[in-house]
Design a protein around this motif. Structure first.
Motif, PDB file in Angstrom:
ATOM      1  N   ASN A 118       0.824  -1.205   0.000  1.00 41.02           N
ATOM      2  CA  ASN A 118       0.000   0.000   0.000  1.00 41.02           C
ATOM      3  C   ASN A 118       0.860   1.259   0.000  1.00 41.02           C
ATOM      4  O   ASN A 118       0.603   2.228  -0.745  1.00 41.02           O
ATOM      5  N   VAL A 119       1.891   1.258   0.838  1.00 38.80           N
ATOM      6  CA  VAL A 119       2.774   2.423   0.916  1.00 38.80           C
ATOM      7  C   VAL A 119       3.559   2.596  -0.380  1.00 38.80           C
ATOM      8  O   VAL A 119       3.821   3.721  -0.830  1.00 38.80           O
ATOM      9  N   LYS A 120       3.915   1.462  -1.013  1.00 36.28           N
ATOM     10  CA  LYS A 120       4.663   1.530  -2.271  1.00 36.28           C
ATOM     11  C   LYS A 120       3.802   2.171  -3.366  1.00 36.28           C
ATOM     12  O   LYS A 120       4.288   2.967  -4.195  1.00 36.28           O
ATOM     13  N   LYS A 126       3.007   9.547  -5.981  1.00 35.37           N
ATOM     14  CA  LYS A 126       3.544  10.869  -5.692  1.00 35.37           C
ATOM     15  C   LYS A 126       4.767  11.186  -6.548  1.00 35.37           C
ATOM     16  O   LYS A 126       5.023  12.360  -6.870  1.00 35.37           O
ATOM     17  N   LYS A 127       5.516  10.161  -6.925  1.00 39.64           N
ATOM     18  CA  LYS A 127       6.648  10.402  -7.813  1.00 39.64           C
ATOM     19  C   LYS A 127       6.173  10.895  -9.180  1.00 39.64           C
ATOM     20  O   LYS A 127       6.810  11.755  -9.821  1.00 39.64           O
ATOM     21  N   GLU A 128       5.029  10.347  -9.653  1.00 42.94           N
ATOM     22  CA  GLU A 128       4.469  10.806 -10.936  1.00 42.94           C
ATOM     23  C   GLU A 128       3.942  12.226 -10.830  1.00 42.94           C
ATOM     24  O   GLU A 128       4.103  13.055 -11.739  1.00 42.94           O
ATOM     25  N   LEU A 129       3.303  12.514  -9.675  1.00 41.55           N
ATOM     26  CA  LEU A 129       2.706  13.841  -9.500  1.00 41.55           C
ATOM     27  C   LEU A 129       3.765  14.929  -9.346  1.00 41.55           C
ATOM     28  O   LEU A 129       3.548  16.078  -9.766  1.00 41.55           O
ATOM     29  N   LEU A 138       8.963  17.587  -0.943  1.00 45.03           N
ATOM     30  CA  LEU A 138       8.850  17.219   0.469  1.00 45.03           C
ATOM     31  C   LEU A 138       7.868  16.074   0.663  1.00 45.03           C
ATOM     32  O   LEU A 138       8.117  15.146   1.430  1.00 45.03           O
ATOM     33  N   GLN A 139       6.757  16.107  -0.037  1.00 45.30           N
ATOM     34  CA  GLN A 139       5.760  15.045   0.072  1.00 45.30           C
ATOM     35  C   GLN A 139       6.305  13.718  -0.445  1.00 45.30           C
ATOM     36  O   GLN A 139       6.016  12.653   0.106  1.00 45.30           O
ATOM     37  N   VAL A 140       7.089  13.792  -1.497  1.00 43.91           N
ATOM     38  CA  VAL A 140       7.716  12.566  -2.015  1.00 43.91           C
ATOM     39  C   VAL A 140       8.692  11.999  -0.990  1.00 43.91           C
ATOM     40  O   VAL A 140       8.746  10.781  -0.744  1.00 43.91           O
ATOM     41  N   SER A 141       9.477  12.842  -0.338  1.00 43.10           N
ATOM     42  CA  SER A 141      10.427  12.386   0.693  1.00 43.10           C
ATOM     43  C   SER A 141       9.698  11.744   1.869  1.00 43.10           C
ATOM     44  O   SER A 141      10.134  10.725   2.433  1.00 43.10           O
TER      45      SER A 141
END
Length: 369
Positions: A118-120, A126-129, A138-141
């Motif tokens: 689920n986390v993956k 988020k990497k695409e966004l 920051l959200q990606v990190s």
């Protein structure tokens, strides 16, 4: 009255003359009798010095069987004194609590794996966004950190499951080596634990046995002198408690590094093959060590005198005068001492009448029969 005085005077003169005559008479001299003793010559010969030591036997491996977990004994598969092979089942502890723990741990692994997935998914989204500038770096990190935490939780759950499986496997206790089962102090239904004072049993591997004995400092010095010119693995004999000689000879296997301060002795270990399993751990017996001696003198024990820890013999010298000689004894039989020094080949020693003789006394020798 005059006559009476005259007679008393004459009597006094007679007594005085008698006393003077006795005083001047020489006493007859008594001849000193030389004590009669028996003698014999000593000669060099070869002999066998045999030293005997009390010994205790132990198996090469004596392994205590102890539980790794706490629980109730469900099954005992062996009896006391039975011979078991390595890997054979011995005991079983009630495994129901541990089965439940294992199931719980496996379920926790499944939950952790699902959480990682689920986390993956969230991280990949988020990497695409972030490429479209919809979310910040920051959200990606933060998503990456959450994913790594989920992976760590999964590894933790797997470790807990492995631990639960190990505890479940500990419910079945098997023999680590082949050997004989000792006393079993527990019965079915007994509560056992790793903290119990008593082991479940003891398994003794007796395909080979060790014989332990102690040697005095003087004997050890003689042994070292012997091994300087002979094999250090010279064979030894084992005499069992009933007096019979064990069929296989052993070898000296190890010597401890220091003497015992209290006893003044050193511990030595011997090893014996035991293919027929005739010997058991706990047996007692005697270790006999033989040393073949060359060029020693054979002196009858009855021809010697013991003073404290020293052995002496009387030697016949010139003019039949006796001298006392200190002997270095390296062994003995039932009747004779093996003497290394103190006497020389062909010397004559006293063999009888020693109780009447002192050093430097002249004797009357007679050859022993």
């Amino acid at each position: 009255m005059k006559m009476r005085s005259f007679l008393m005077t004459c009597a006094g003169l007679g007594i005085s003359a008698g006393l003077y005559s006795c005083k001047n008479q020489e006493a007859p001299k008594q001849e000193v009798q030389e004590p009669e003793v028996t003698v014999a010559q000593v000669h060099q010969t070869n002999g066998i010095v045999k030293n005997t030591y009390s010994a205790a036997l132990e198996g090469v491996r004596n392994i205590e069987i102890r539980p790794q977990i706490s629980g109730y004994l469900n099954n005992i598969y062996v009896d006391e004194g039975a011979y078991v092979n390595a890997g054979q089942l011995l005991f079983k502890i009630d495994d129901r609590p541990f089965q439940e723990q294992y199931r719980t741990a496996k379920a926790a692994v499944a939950v952790a794996e699902a959480n990682v997935k689920n986390v993956k998914i969230d991280l990949d989204r988020k990497k695409e966004l972030v490429e479209n500038h919809i979310v910040s770096d920051l959200q990606v990190s933060q998503a990456m950190a959450t994913y790594e935490g989920a992976q760590a939780a999964l590894e933790q759950a797997r470790a807990a499951a492995s631990s639960a499986k190990i505890n479940l496997d500990f419910c079945v206790i098997k023999a680590p080596v082949s050997g004989y089962v000792g006393r079993i102090p527990f019965r079915l239904g007994s509560l056992v634990s790793a903290a119990s004072m008593e082991a479940l049993t003891l398994i003794t591997d007796i395909n080979e046995v060790f014989g332990y004995f102690s040697m005095s400092e003087s004997d050890f010095a003689a042994y070292q002198e012997w091994t300087a010119t002979h094999s250090k693995r010279d064979s030894v004999t084992l005499v069992l408690a009933n007096g019979s000689v064990y069929g296989k000879r052993g070898v000296i296997d190890a010597v401890t590094g220091q003497f015992d301060k209290n006893t003044g002795s050193i511990a030595i270990r011997t090893k014996f093959l035991n293919p027929k399993r005739e010997l058991r751990a706990g047996n007692t017996g005697r270790i006999e060590i033989e040393r073949h001696m060359e060029g020693i003198l054979l002196v009858p024990i009855k021809s010697t005198i013991a003073v404290q820890d020293k052995i002496y013999a009387y030697v016949l010298g010139e003019g039949n005068k006796v001298k006392q000689a200190l002997l270095e004894v390296v062994g003995k039989t039932a009747e004779d001492y093996y003497v290394k020094s103190g006497l020389s080949d062909g010397q004559t020693i006293l063999t009888g009448g020693l109780g009447f003789v002192r050093a430097d006394m002249v004797v009357k020798p007679k050859q022993a029969q």
